[in-house]
Scaffold this active site. Structure first.
Site, PDB file in Angstrom:
ATOM      1  CB  SER A  43      -0.993  -0.003   1.125  1.00 48.48           C
ATOM      2  OG  SER A  43      -0.303  -0.212   2.469  1.00 48.48           O
ATOM      3  CG  HIS A 249      -1.370   3.751   4.568  1.00 52.08           C
ATOM      4  ND1 HIS A 249      -2.062   2.869   5.452  1.00 52.08           N
ATOM      5  CD2 HIS A 249      -0.636   2.619   3.924  1.00 52.08           C
ATOM      6  CE1 HIS A 249      -2.123   1.544   5.527  1.00 52.08           C
ATOM      7  NE2 HIS A 249      -1.227   1.458   4.500  1.00 52.08           N
TER       8      HIS A 249
END
Length: 267
Positions: A43, A249
């Site tokens: 990711s 993230h």
């Protein structure tokens, strides 16, 4: 890298997700746009957390704001295969993404390793379960990084080299999550934040060594993210977020200001 777990109660949804966390070696300048470019990984390469996801990427959540997409748009490689996927491990990268490689591939980027050692679970434990449980979970993850991850990375890198024998391969690391003694007044303790950062350093060190052993270039993102960690006041990382998969993230600014320069300097 989006391994994810949810804890819900009648009144609360507590979320945590992630993979965690530099040294760049000189890159060969010729490899950039001359051959095709393939972006592999988890990711952190697909761009989870940055938004603007490609409609055909589904749960892989490949973003037009992710560093591979930005680099390809600026450099016009002869071909571009963006196959990085949220949740990918070294095993799933090897099993589902390497078909994009060929003898004509000139450049490869990859992030992998955080999901293999369960950093999503680490962050859940740290958010939900108190300092002792957090430190124990971090310690278990570090043990996996040191003991089981090297062989998994070695296997993945060997497979990449076999599929793309002429490619210049850039392996990117992960940022430290926290600025210590920063602006956060709630949440994890300083001891927990320090332990998570140290785990990131261990992870990056193992990845760097395996990349070097494979003849690949390792590029750290730690310097680029310094001053933009959580608790910095100008974070390029999402904290606990809704939707859950954004948690821990890089934001769009972390991709363009952190990962893209680190990749560009090595590509």
């Amino acid at each position: 890298m989006s391994v994810r777990r949810f804890w819900a109660s009648a009144s609360t949804l507590v979320l945590a997700a992630v993979a965690a966390l530099g040294i760049a070696q000189p890159a060969s300048a010729d490899s950039s746009a001359a051959g095709g470019y393939v972006a592999l990984g988890d990711s952190y390469s697909s761009g989870v957390g940055a938004g603007s996801y490609l409609s055909d990427s589904g749960d892989c959540r490949r973003s037009t704001k992710a560093y591979p997409y930005l680099w390809a748009a600026a450099n016009s490689p002869s071909s571009f295969a963006f196959v990085a996927c949220s949740g990918a491990t070294t095993t799933s990268v090897a099993g589902t993404q390497l078909g994009a490689l060929s003898s004509s591939t000139g450049l490869v980027s990859v992030t992998a390793g955080g999901n293999d050692v369960g950093f999503a679970d680490v962050m859940q434990d740290c958010v939900l379960s108190g300092e002792a449980a957090c430190l124990s979970s971090v310690g278990s993850a570090v043990s996996q990084v040191q003991n089981s991850l090297p062989s998994k990375l070695s296997s993945l890198y060997g497979s990449i080299r076999s599929r793309a024998p002429q490619a210049h391969v850039v392996v990117l690391g992960y940022p430290r999550f926290y600025q210590l003694s920063g602006s956060c007044i709630a949440g994890l303790s300083e001891k927990e934040r320090s332990a998570i950062n140290n785990a990131s350093d261990v992870l990056n060190g193992v990845i760097a060594k395996q990349a070097a052993d494979a003849g690949f270039t390792f590029s750290s993102v730690v310097d680029e993210f310094t001053g933009h960690e959580l608790c910095s006041g100008d974070a390029w990382l999402n904290s606990v977020s809704i939707p859950v998969y954004n948690s821990y993230h890089p934001k769009a600014a972390g991709q363009s200001g952190g990962y893209l320069p680190a990749f560009r300097s090595a590509a």
